[in-house]
Motif scaffolding. Structure first.
Motif, PDB file in Angstrom:
ATOM      1  N   LEU A  29       0.840  -1.196   0.000  1.00 31.55           N
ATOM      2  CA  LEU A  29       0.000   0.000   0.000  1.00 31.55           C
ATOM      3  C   LEU A  29       0.881   1.254   0.000  1.00 31.55           C
ATOM      4  O   LEU A  29       1.989   1.241   0.528  1.00 31.55           O
ATOM      5  CB  LEU A  29      -0.896   0.012   1.237  1.00 31.55           C
ATOM      6  N   PRO A  30       0.406   2.372  -0.566  1.00 27.55           N
ATOM      7  CA  PRO A  30       1.175   3.624  -0.508  1.00 27.55           C
ATOM      8  C   PRO A  30       1.387   4.048   0.936  1.00 27.55           C
ATOM      9  O   PRO A  30       0.454   4.016   1.745  1.00 27.55           O
ATOM     10  CB  PRO A  30       0.278   4.624  -1.267  1.00 27.55           C
ATOM     11  N   ARG A  31       2.608   4.425   1.279  1.00 27.60           N
ATOM     12  CA  ARG A  31       2.943   4.736   2.674  1.00 27.60           C
ATOM     13  C   ARG A  31       2.117   5.900   3.210  1.00 27.60           C
ATOM     14  O   ARG A  31       1.778   5.935   4.398  1.00 27.60           O
ATOM     15  CB  ARG A  31       4.433   5.094   2.793  1.00 27.60           C
ATOM     16  N   THR A  32       1.814   6.910   2.366  1.00 31.17           N
ATOM     17  CA  THR A  32       1.090   8.080   2.855  1.00 31.17           C
ATOM     18  C   THR A  32      -0.402   7.844   2.969  1.00 31.17           C
ATOM     19  O   THR A  32      -1.125   8.699   3.471  1.00 31.17           O
ATOM     20  CB  THR A  32       1.337   9.272   1.911  1.00 31.17           C
ATOM     21  N   ASP A  48      -2.350   4.168   6.388  1.00 29.76           N
ATOM     22  CA  ASP A  48      -2.874   4.259   7.748  1.00 29.76           C
ATOM     23  C   ASP A  48      -3.958   5.317   7.901  1.00 29.76           C
ATOM     24  O   ASP A  48      -4.451   5.549   9.007  1.00 29.76           O
ATOM     25  CB  ASP A  48      -1.733   4.570   8.728  1.00 29.76           C
ATOM     26  N   THR A  49      -4.340   5.989   6.814  1.00 30.40           N
ATOM     27  CA  THR A  49      -5.287   7.099   6.946  1.00 30.40           C
ATOM     28  C   THR A  49      -6.516   6.964   6.057  1.00 30.40           C
ATOM     29  O   THR A  49      -7.606   7.369   6.448  1.00 30.40           O
ATOM     30  CB  THR A  49      -4.585   8.430   6.615  1.00 30.40           C
ATOM     31  N   VAL A  50      -6.366   6.410   4.858  1.00 32.61           N
ATOM     32  CA  VAL A  50      -7.479   6.355   3.909  1.00 32.61           C
ATOM     33  C   VAL A  50      -8.234   5.041   4.079  1.00 32.61           C
ATOM     34  O   VAL A  50      -7.627   3.966   4.024  1.00 32.61           O
ATOM     35  CB  VAL A  50      -6.960   6.492   2.456  1.00 32.61           C
ATOM     36  N   PRO A  51      -9.559   5.076   4.303  1.00 30.96           N
ATOM     37  CA  PRO A  51     -10.329   3.829   4.460  1.00 30.96           C
ATOM     38  C   PRO A  51     -10.315   2.996   3.184  1.00 30.96           C
ATOM     39  O   PRO A  51     -10.369   3.524   2.074  1.00 30.96           O
ATOM     40  CB  PRO A  51     -11.750   4.321   4.786  1.00 30.96           C
ATOM     41  N   THR A  65      -8.912   1.276   7.666  1.00 33.19           N
ATOM     42  CA  THR A  65      -7.722   1.540   6.862  1.00 33.19           C
ATOM     43  C   THR A  65      -6.919   0.256   6.683  1.00 33.19           C
ATOM     44  O   THR A  65      -7.246  -0.787   7.259  1.00 33.19           O
ATOM     45  CB  THR A  65      -6.863   2.610   7.540  1.00 33.19           C
ATOM     46  N   GLY A  66      -5.852   0.350   5.891  1.00 31.97           N
ATOM     47  CA  GLY A  66      -4.978  -0.805   5.736  1.00 31.97           C
ATOM     48  C   GLY A  66      -4.369  -1.236   7.063  1.00 31.97           C
ATOM     49  O   GLY A  66      -4.190  -2.434   7.316  1.00 31.97           O
ATOM     50  N   ARG A  67      -4.079  -0.281   7.925  1.00 32.88           N
ATOM     51  CA  ARG A  67      -3.540  -0.602   9.252  1.00 32.88           C
ATOM     52  C   ARG A  67      -4.552  -1.405  10.069  1.00 32.88           C
ATOM     53  O   ARG A  67      -4.187  -2.378  10.735  1.00 32.88           O
ATOM     54  CB  ARG A  67      -3.188   0.710   9.961  1.00 32.88           C
TER      55      ARG A  67
END
Length: 313
Positions: free
Chosen positions: A243-246, A249-252, A258-260
């Motif tokens: 997943l893109p690092r930015t 953890d923030t985008v659902p 989120t990915g996290r």
């Protein structure tokens, strides 16, 4: 007129708050929202609150500074609406903003033009040929290429592998790296995920060692524990790291997860599965221990310690 002025000035303050909330939120990407908020301020300025165009002009300068130098290609309709609003604010009395706006425009032209030229040059020089593309991406495989550092490295690896296969070769083969050790040090993974991976590393090792001690090699429990350690956990971690690092953890991705969040849930499921394997092996070992306990009680439990002749033979 005094009654109108009494209403217009507080309304202008509220309209300025609305204008700021539009510009510096997700609605700032919608030209309709920007145009509506600016039109409301202009209407109130015509009705008597001429002062509201000055703070609104300052907000627009901040909006241009935060938006025009980023992903402006996706937001150009909203930027165009803001530029039209700036022109109307200058006509309404905020003529002072023409100078900072002109300076920002020159900087934008220089940076945007330089960026476009750089991208075009990089795309022209870095475009891979069809032979360099991987086969799954539409490239063609013509066999190993004999030039360049990559080909030399492949030749060295092939030579090492050939020497390892030769009988009597004393070339030492380094042990395979443990991915769990690398994951525990990988700063791209969240802290709670690394803690879960530490627990998974210890519990899967414990489960496999215990099952081997019970002689259950090849059993369903042993297969499941090995699959969790060597397949399911690496798949979950690998999918997260792609997943893109930015955004990870923030985008659902699903609902509000989120990915996290998804990684944490998957690792929790795998931890529960390993714990279930350990609990099942504990019950199996416990049954054997209880059977031996009943045998001992049946064999020696009725014996009187003061009358050893009563011991059963």
């Amino acid at each position: 007129m005094e009654a109108v002025a009494w209403i217009v000035h507080p309304a202008a303050g509220i309209a300025l708050g609305l204008f700021a909330s539009v510009l510096f939120s997700k609605r700032g990407r919608q030209w309709e929202a920007v145009a509506f908020a600016a039109a409301l301020l202009l209407l109130l300025a015509v009705l008597g609150a001429e002062w509201d165009v000055h703070p609104a002009a300052g907000m627009l300068l901040g909006y241009f500074g935060s938006t025009a130098f980023g992903h402006w290609q996706k937001r150009w309709p909203a930027l165009l609406a803001a530029l039209v609003a700036s022109s109307l604010f200058m006509v309404a009395g905020a003529g002072w903003m023409v100078f900072p706006l002109a300076i920002m425009g020159l900087i934008w032209l220089f940076t945007a033009g330089w960026s476009l030229v750089g991208r075009a040059g990089k795309a022209a020089t870095d475009a891979p040929s069809p032979a360099e593309l991987p086969e799954h991406a539409g490239g063609f495989s013509f066999g190993p290429w004999t030039g360049g550092k990559e080909a030399e490295e492949k030749e060295r690896v092939s030579a090492k592998q050939a020497r390892r296969k030769e009988p009597g070769s004393k070339v030492s083969v380094p042990p395979a790296a443990d991915p769990y050790t690398d994951w525990m040090r990988d700063s791209r993974l969240p802290g709670e995920a690394r803690a879960q991976l530490v627990a998974l590393n210890l519990r899967t090792k414990e489960a496999l060692t215990h099952l081997h001690g019970l002689g259950q090699q090849g059993s369903e429990a042993e297969y499941l524990a090995r699959a969790i350690r060597e397949e399911y956990v690496p798949t979950a971690v690998g999918a997260y790291l792609k997943l893109p690092r930015t955004r990870a953890d923030t985008v659902p991705i699903e609902g509000d997860k989120t990915g996290r969040d998804l990684l944490r849930e998957q690792l929790d499921l795998l931890l529960d599965a390993v714990q279930g394997i350990l609990d099942a092996s504990l019950q199996a070992g416990g049954r054997e221990l209880l059977t031996h306990q009943r045998f001992l009680e049946d064999r020696f439990g009725s014996a009187d310690p003061h009358t050893p002749d009563d011991l059963k033979v």
